[in-house]
Motif scaffolding. Structure first.
Motif, PDB file in Angstrom:
ATOM      1  N   GLY A  25     -14.618 -12.387 -23.315  1.00 43.83           N
ATOM      2  CA  GLY A  25     -14.790 -10.951 -23.168  1.00 43.83           C
ATOM      3  C   GLY A  25     -14.089 -10.189 -24.278  1.00 43.83           C
ATOM      4  N   GLY A  26     -12.932 -10.720 -24.720  1.00 43.59           N
ATOM      5  CA  GLY A  26     -12.223 -10.106 -25.833  1.00 43.59           C
ATOM      6  C   GLY A  26     -13.024 -10.171 -27.119  1.00 43.59           C
ATOM      7  N   MET A  27     -13.753 -11.256 -27.313  1.00 46.64           N
ATOM      8  CA  MET A  27     -14.615 -11.386 -28.487  1.00 46.64           C
ATOM      9  C   MET A  27     -15.701 -10.306 -28.455  1.00 46.64           C
ATOM     10  SD  MET A  27     -15.172 -15.525 -28.498  1.00 46.64           S
ATOM     11  CE  MET A  27     -13.844 -16.610 -27.925  1.00 46.64           C
ATOM     12  N   ILE A  28     -16.269 -10.109 -27.278  1.00 48.85           N
ATOM     13  CA  ILE A  28     -17.315  -9.088 -27.121  1.00 48.85           C
ATOM     14  C   ILE A  28     -16.738  -7.708 -27.405  1.00 48.85           C
ATOM     15  CG2 ILE A  28     -18.933  -8.027 -25.508  1.00 48.85           C
ATOM     16  CD1 ILE A  28     -18.984 -10.764 -24.023  1.00 48.85           C
ATOM     17  N   GLY A  29     -15.536  -7.443 -26.874  1.00 48.42           N
ATOM     18  CA  GLY A  29     -14.906  -6.144 -27.091  1.00 48.42           C
ATOM     19  C   GLY A  29     -14.615  -5.888 -28.557  1.00 48.42           C
ATOM     20  N   LEU A  30     -14.092  -6.890 -29.259  1.00 56.64           N
ATOM     21  CA  LEU A  30     -13.779  -6.732 -30.681  1.00 56.64           C
ATOM     22  C   LEU A  30     -15.044  -6.514 -31.507  1.00 56.64           C
ATOM     23  CD1 LEU A  30     -11.034  -9.487 -31.135  1.00 56.64           C
ATOM     24  CD2 LEU A  30     -10.690  -7.003 -31.180  1.00 56.64           C
ATOM     25  N   LYS A  31     -16.090  -7.271 -31.197  1.00 53.00           N
ATOM     26  CA  LYS A  31     -17.337  -7.131 -31.947  1.00 53.00           C
ATOM     27  C   LYS A  31     -17.990  -5.778 -31.664  1.00 53.00           C
ATOM     28  CE  LYS A  31     -18.863  -9.639 -34.376  1.00 53.00           C
ATOM     29  NZ  LYS A  31     -18.801  -9.713 -35.869  1.00 53.00           N
ATOM     30  N   TRP A  32     -17.915  -5.306 -30.427  1.00 55.44           N
ATOM     31  CA  TRP A  32     -18.453  -3.994 -30.067  1.00 55.44           C
ATOM     32  C   TRP A  32     -17.750  -2.917 -30.900  1.00 55.44           C
ATOM     33  CZ3 TRP A  32     -18.652  -2.215 -24.216  1.00 55.44           C
ATOM     34  CH2 TRP A  32     -19.336  -0.994 -24.130  1.00 55.44           C
ATOM     35  N   ALA A  33     -16.433  -2.984 -30.948  1.00 56.47           N
ATOM     36  CA  ALA A  33     -15.667  -1.989 -31.704  1.00 56.47           C
ATOM     37  C   ALA A  33     -15.941  -2.082 -33.200  1.00 56.47           C
ATOM     38  CB  ALA A  33     -14.177  -2.172 -31.428  1.00 56.47           C
ATOM     39  N   GLU A  34     -16.212  -3.295 -33.666  1.00 61.14           N
ATOM     40  CA  GLU A  34     -16.517  -3.493 -35.087  1.00 61.14           C
ATOM     41  C   GLU A  34     -17.883  -2.915 -35.441  1.00 61.14           C
ATOM     42  OE1 GLU A  34     -17.675  -7.236 -37.984  1.00 61.14           O
ATOM     43  OE2 GLU A  34     -16.368  -7.630 -36.262  1.00 61.14           O
ATOM     44  N   LEU A  35     -18.887  -3.165 -34.577  1.00 58.42           N
ATOM     45  CA  LEU A  35     -20.251  -2.740 -34.862  1.00 58.42           C
ATOM     46  C   LEU A  35     -20.503  -1.265 -34.567  1.00 58.42           C
ATOM     47  CD1 LEU A  35     -22.229  -5.796 -33.420  1.00 58.42           C
ATOM     48  CD2 LEU A  35     -21.739  -5.300 -35.819  1.00 58.42           C
ATOM     49  N   TYR A  36     -19.822  -0.741 -33.548  1.00 54.31           N
ATOM     50  CA  TYR A  36     -20.046   0.642 -33.127  1.00 54.31           C
ATOM     51  C   TYR A  36     -18.705   1.372 -32.979  1.00 54.31           C
ATOM     52  CZ  TYR A  36     -24.616  -1.347 -32.037  1.00 54.31           C
ATOM     53  OH  TYR A  36     -25.830  -1.980 -32.118  1.00 54.31           O
ATOM     54  N   PRO A  37     -18.026   1.614 -34.087  1.00 49.16           N
ATOM     55  CA  PRO A  37     -16.679   2.206 -34.029  1.00 49.16           C
ATOM     56  C   PRO A  37     -16.643   3.591 -33.396  1.00 49.16           C
ATOM     57  CG  PRO A  37     -17.554   2.213 -36.280  1.00 49.16           C
ATOM     58  CD  PRO A  37     -18.455   1.350 -35.464  1.00 49.16           C
ATOM     59  N   GLU A  38     -17.754   4.305 -33.440  1.00 51.85           N
ATOM     60  CA  GLU A  38     -17.791   5.646 -32.859  1.00 51.85           C
ATOM     61  C   GLU A  38     -17.780   5.618 -31.329  1.00 51.85           C
ATOM     62  OE1 GLU A  38     -22.018   4.221 -33.096  1.00 51.85           O
ATOM     63  OE2 GLU A  38     -20.240   4.118 -34.368  1.00 51.85           O
ATOM     64  N   GLU A  39     -18.023   4.470 -30.735  1.00 52.62           N
ATOM     65  CA  GLU A  39     -18.103   4.384 -29.275  1.00 52.62           C
ATOM     66  C   GLU A  39     -16.799   3.953 -28.608  1.00 52.62           C
ATOM     67  OE1 GLU A  39     -22.861   3.120 -29.247  1.00 52.62           O
ATOM     68  OE2 GLU A  39     -21.380   1.823 -28.300  1.00 52.62           O
ATOM     69  N   ILE A  40     -15.939   3.262 -29.356  1.00 53.25           N
ATOM     70  CA  ILE A  40     -14.771   2.615 -28.751  1.00 53.25           C
ATOM     71  C   ILE A  40     -13.465   3.284 -29.174  1.00 53.25           C
ATOM     72  CG2 ILE A  40     -13.573   0.428 -28.402  1.00 53.25           C
ATOM     73  CD1 ILE A  40     -16.478   0.502 -27.367  1.00 53.25           C
ATOM     74  N   GLU A  41     -12.648   3.646 -28.192  1.00 51.80           N
ATOM     75  CA  GLU A  41     -11.335   4.246 -28.440  1.00 51.80           C
ATOM     76  C   GLU A  41     -10.259   3.172 -28.574  1.00 51.80           C
ATOM     77  OE1 GLU A  41     -10.178   7.428 -28.853  1.00 51.80           O
ATOM     78  OE2 GLU A  41     -12.271   8.074 -28.984  1.00 51.80           O
ATOM     79  N   SER A  42     -10.314   2.156 -27.705  1.00 55.98           N
ATOM     80  CA  SER A  42      -9.291   1.112 -27.747  1.00 55.98           C
ATOM     81  C   SER A  42      -9.815  -0.168 -27.116  1.00 55.98           C
ATOM     82  CB  SER A  42      -8.012   1.567 -27.024  1.00 55.98           C
ATOM     83  OG  SER A  42      -8.218   1.609 -25.623  1.00 55.98           O
ATOM     84  N   VAL A  43      -9.210  -1.280 -27.524  1.00 50.71           N
ATOM     85  CA  VAL A  43      -9.520  -2.586 -26.950  1.00 50.71           C
ATOM     86  C   VAL A  43      -8.215  -3.306 -26.656  1.00 50.71           C
ATOM     87  CG1 VAL A  43     -10.665  -4.820 -27.247  1.00 50.71           C
ATOM     88  CG2 VAL A  43     -11.670  -2.756 -28.279  1.00 50.71           C
ATOM     89  N   ILE A  44      -8.081  -3.805 -25.435  1.00 50.45           N
ATOM     90  CA  ILE A  44      -6.961  -4.671 -25.060  1.00 50.45           C
ATOM     91  C   ILE A  44      -7.542  -6.050 -24.823  1.00 50.45           C
ATOM     92  CG2 ILE A  44      -5.092  -5.125 -23.432  1.00 50.45           C
ATOM     93  CD1 ILE A  44      -5.063  -2.154 -22.740  1.00 50.45           C
ATOM     94  N   CYS A  45      -7.142  -7.013 -25.648  1.00 51.93           N
ATOM     95  CA  CYS A  45      -7.634  -8.383 -25.543  1.00 51.93           C
ATOM     96  C   CYS A  45      -6.583  -9.273 -24.880  1.00 51.93           C
ATOM     97  CB  CYS A  45      -7.945  -8.946 -26.925  1.00 51.93           C
ATOM     98  SG  CYS A  45      -9.350  -8.189 -27.747  1.00 51.93           S
ATOM     99  N   ILE A  46      -7.025 -10.076 -23.941  1.00 51.32           N
ATOM    100  CA  ILE A  46      -6.148 -11.017 -23.254  1.00 51.32           C
ATOM    101  C   ILE A  46      -6.599 -12.443 -23.570  1.00 51.32           C
ATOM    102  CG2 ILE A  46      -5.250 -11.783 -21.019  1.00 51.32           C
ATOM    103  CD1 ILE A  46      -6.145  -9.019 -19.905  1.00 51.32           C
ATOM    104  N   ASN A  47      -5.724 -13.217 -24.181  1.00 57.50           N
ATOM    105  CA  ASN A  47      -5.980 -14.648 -24.426  1.00 57.50           C
ATOM    106  C   ASN A  47      -7.355 -14.903 -25.037  1.00 57.50           C
ATOM    107  OD1 ASN A  47      -3.432 -15.323 -23.315  1.00 57.50           O
ATOM    108  ND2 ASN A  47      -4.277 -15.258 -21.247  1.00 57.50           N
ATOM    109  N   THR A  48      -7.587 -14.276 -26.179  1.00 53.46           N
ATOM    110  CA  THR A  48      -8.856 -14.449 -26.875  1.00 53.46           C
ATOM    111  C   THR A  48      -8.627 -15.218 -28.168  1.00 53.46           C
ATOM    112  OG1 THR A  48     -10.891 -13.287 -27.480  1.00 53.46           O
ATOM    113  CG2 THR A  48      -8.819 -12.325 -28.255  1.00 53.46           C
ATOM    114  N   SER A  49      -9.698 -15.465 -28.911  1.00 50.65           N
ATOM    115  CA  SER A  49      -9.596 -16.236 -30.149  1.00 50.65           C
ATOM    116  C   SER A  49     -10.792 -15.919 -31.035  1.00 50.65           C
ATOM    117  CB  SER A  49      -9.542 -17.736 -29.852  1.00 50.65           C
ATOM    118  OG  SER A  49     -10.786 -18.177 -29.307  1.00 50.65           O
ATOM    119  N   ALA A  50     -10.720 -16.384 -32.285  1.00 50.19           N
ATOM    120  CA  ALA A  50     -11.823 -16.170 -33.212  1.00 50.19           C
ATOM    121  C   ALA A  50     -11.820 -17.236 -34.297  1.00 50.19           C
ATOM    122  CB  ALA A  50     -11.732 -14.783 -33.851  1.00 50.19           C
TER     123      ALA A  50
END
Length: 243
Positions: free
Chosen positions: A79-104
């Motif tokens: 889920g953290g991967m999805i959140g990071l990619k969402w913020a990367e692709l659509y920066p105007e939509e996301i204010e913040s992301v809290i990732c728990i135990n994710t990786s890349a």
């Protein structure tokens, strides 16, 4: 004021597996909308085909989202991967992301992103009966003694919304290939030092590369919301209430 809060989970997991955590979080943010979203192949979308990339999962999640901006994401594992990619692709939509135990990919080797001692356990879980599979998952993601009531609830849920082996491998492949660059939004990383599923170095590596302090949890497993929901609510609240 915090707007919509999106909760995202990872492999094998859906909205149902948050338990009572969303209600606890909602009580701290009564004026916000707390929304749990499943990706195709999981939970209430188990009959759908999982996208073969994290970017594809982002598109599905966006279609289910009520807001088109000012979004705050709390996400575990894939889920953290999805959140990071969402913020990367659509920066105007996301204010913040809290990732728990994710990786890349590119930040840590594959054997840290999924600890080798779990390879056989995951394979066995895929071909096991519902109860045995959910008990095995519980033991991998939690550092607490097995709560058999919870396992039975998960098993019953998985019978209603079964995840196919095909979708599991598509999701695992998407997670394995996932790469990201630093999004523009506010970012926070929470890591379980005693995570039995993913090496804590995997999350730390991303945070270190982006010069972001890591919030350490010293006792709980991969799924902190399961092991210690009060701690997670308190930690998340301290982040967003001071924003």
């Amino acid at each position: 004021m915090i707007g919509e809060i999106i909760l995202l989970r990872g492999l094998f997991r859906g909205c149902y597996h948050w338990g009572d955590f969303p209600k606890k979080l909602q009580s701290v943010f009564p004026k916000s909308v707390v929304t749990c979203i499943d990706i195709p192949g999981n939970g209430y979308l188990s009959s759908k085909t999982s996208p073969e990339t994290i970017s594809g999962m982002v598109e599905s999640v966006r279609l289910q989202c009520r807001s088109k901006g000012g979004i705050h994401i709390l996400a575990i594992s894939m889920g953290g991967m999805i959140g990071l990619k969402w913020a990367e692709l659509y920066p105007e939509e996301i204010e913040s992301v809290i990732c728990i135990n994710t990786s890349a990919k590119g930040f840590s080797p594959f054997y840290e992103r999924l600890l080798p001692r779990n390879y056989l356990k995951v394979a066995m879980a895929l071909v096991s009966r519902s109860f045995d599979r959910e008990r095995a998952i519980y033991q991998m993601v939690s550092n607490q003694p097995v709560d058999f009531n919870t396992v039975h609830e998960w098993a019953n849920y998985s019978k209603r919304y079964p995840m196919s082996v095909y979708n599991f491998w598509r999701q695992l492949s998407a997670a394995r290939k996932f790469q990201t660059s630093r999004p523009e939004c506010e970012l926070h990383f929470i890591v379980s030092l005693k995570d039995k599923l993913v090496n804590c170095k995997a999350t730390k590596a991303i945070a270190s590369s982006w010069n972001i302090p890591v919030i350490m949890n010293e006792m709980d497993g991969h799924d902190i919301a399961l092991d210690n929901s009060e701690w997670l609510v308190s930690t998340v609240s301290s982040i967003w209430l001071r924003a």
